[in-house]
Design an enzyme around this catalytic site. Sequence first.
Site, PDB file in Angstrom:
ATOM      1  N   LYS A   1      11.304 -24.586 -42.157  1.00  0.00           N
ATOM      2  CA  LYS A   1      11.198 -24.924 -43.581  1.00  0.00           C
ATOM      3  C   LYS A   1       9.869 -25.614 -43.881  1.00  0.00           C
ATOM      4  CE  LYS A   1      16.041 -25.038 -44.936  1.00  0.00           C
ATOM      5  NZ  LYS A   1      17.051 -25.709 -45.774  1.00  0.00           N
TER       6      LYS A   1
ATOM      7  N   SER B   1      15.806 -21.159 -46.873  1.00  0.00           N
ATOM      8  CA  SER B   1      17.221 -21.414 -46.649  1.00  0.00           C
ATOM      9  C   SER B   1      17.661 -21.124 -45.224  1.00  0.00           C
ATOM     10  CB  SER B   1      18.037 -20.535 -47.614  1.00  0.00           C
ATOM     11  OG  SER B   1      19.415 -20.635 -47.350  1.00  0.00           O
TER      12      SER B   1
ATOM     13  N   ASP C   1      19.207 -31.195 -49.443  1.00  0.00           N
ATOM     14  CA  ASP C   1      20.364 -32.090 -49.347  1.00  0.00           C
ATOM     15  C   ASP C   1      20.758 -32.446 -47.921  1.00  0.00           C
ATOM     16  OD1 ASP C   1      23.310 -30.414 -48.770  1.00  0.00           O
ATOM     17  OD2 ASP C   1      21.447 -29.296 -49.010  1.00  0.00           O
TER      18      ASP C   1
ATOM     19  N   ARG D   1      28.701 -20.703 -36.140  1.00  0.00           N
ATOM     20  CA  ARG D   1      29.384 -20.422 -37.402  1.00  0.00           C
ATOM     21  C   ARG D   1      29.329 -18.932 -37.743  1.00  0.00           C
ATOM     22  NH1 ARG D   1      26.413 -24.280 -41.335  1.00  0.00           N
ATOM     23  NH2 ARG D   1      24.839 -24.274 -39.677  1.00  0.00           N
TER      24      ARG D   1
ATOM     25  N   ASP E   1      21.560 -23.591 -50.229  1.00  0.00           N
ATOM     26  CA  ASP E   1      22.970 -23.991 -50.208  1.00  0.00           C
ATOM     27  C   ASP E   1      23.125 -25.463 -50.556  1.00  0.00           C
ATOM     28  OD1 ASP E   1      24.640 -21.803 -47.905  1.00  0.00           O
ATOM     29  OD2 ASP E   1      22.770 -21.466 -48.974  1.00  0.00           O
TER      30      ASP E   1
ATOM     31  N   ASN F   1      18.622 -30.530 -42.241  1.00  0.00           N
ATOM     32  CA  ASN F   1      17.760 -29.370 -42.024  1.00  0.00           C
ATOM     33  C   ASN F   1      16.543 -29.372 -42.945  1.00  0.00           C
ATOM     34  OD1 ASN F   1      17.342 -26.952 -40.571  1.00  0.00           O
ATOM     35  ND2 ASN F   1      18.094 -25.718 -42.273  1.00  0.00           N
TER      36      ASN F   1
ATOM     37  N   ASP G   1      15.659 -26.077 -50.999  1.00  0.00           N
ATOM     38  CA  ASP G   1      16.745 -25.560 -50.179  1.00  0.00           C
ATOM     39  C   ASP G   1      17.649 -24.729 -51.099  1.00  0.00           C
ATOM     40  OD1 ASP G   1      18.735 -25.372 -48.090  1.00  0.00           O
ATOM     41  OD2 ASP G   1      19.805 -26.994 -49.100  1.00  0.00           O
TER      42      ASP G   1
END
Length: 297
Positions: free
Chosen positions: A229, A184, A252, A141, A98, A255, A96
């Site tokens: 992903k 990502s 983390d 967002r 972020d 997702n 990942d």
Amino acid sequence: MTSNATAVSYGLNVSPTALEQLRSIFTSQGATQLSEASSGDGRYQVHTVELQLPDATAAGLAGLRHAVARTEISGLDTALVPAALRAAERKLLIMDVDSTLIQQEVIELLAAYAGKREEVAAVTEAAMRGELDFTQSLHARVAVLAGLPADVVHSVRHEVKLSLGATELVAAFKAAGHVVAVVSGGFNQILEPIAAELGLDYWQANELEIIDGALTGKVLGAVVDRAAKEKYLREWAAAEGIALEHTVAVGDGANDLDMLGAAGIGIAFNAKPAVRAVADAAVNMPYLDAVRHVAGV
């Protein structure tokens, strides 16, 4: 007798007491401890134990992982890794971005330019805990970015900081002839220069729509969500002729769960509780390069 699994333990200060607790768990679970080795570089310490397990299948490893997790040894995280993965000639590392490859959440950095950072950060946190649908939350967002000049993307690029040890991790895998990829839920406009700088083999993220020099508040095409992903992990591994059993995934948030579950070993990096609870291993310190020790690179 040959090892069929390796226990890789790491922490900022690995104590003899913690290691003795770990050895006791292995003995209680019927594992034979063949050899041990310790290393460290001043940031954290690593201790490896070669094991002969009575059951080295996925189920057997899962059982031993649960036994280790239940004990909650202070200051020590332990990854139990199949021997075949550590010995594989070629491996695929997929991460990942972020809060994993980089220290920040890019959407929050962008939202700061719209005066919406705190609002967006709250939504991001909920999405990463798995409380919100990722695709819907991303659209919500990104919508707050509508009207911002495209130049903010360049400004945010300069604010992004790689996680500690990220450069060393990628360099180690590449030098050993392995494949490194990132996928990502963030944005290609930010990821592209990072991928080029690190020499990544594969990378994919979302594309911010920009019209007439301004962000529209939309993304182009299908959103890179948790299913995507996993899809990219499988596609890239197949393209490289690497078995899924020889892949390492790091993330983390919620997702990342499908990707972590599909990989040979899924590692939660400073992750949300829901992710740590189901990942094969966890790194709960700021050094991403601990992953190389787990993978035997």
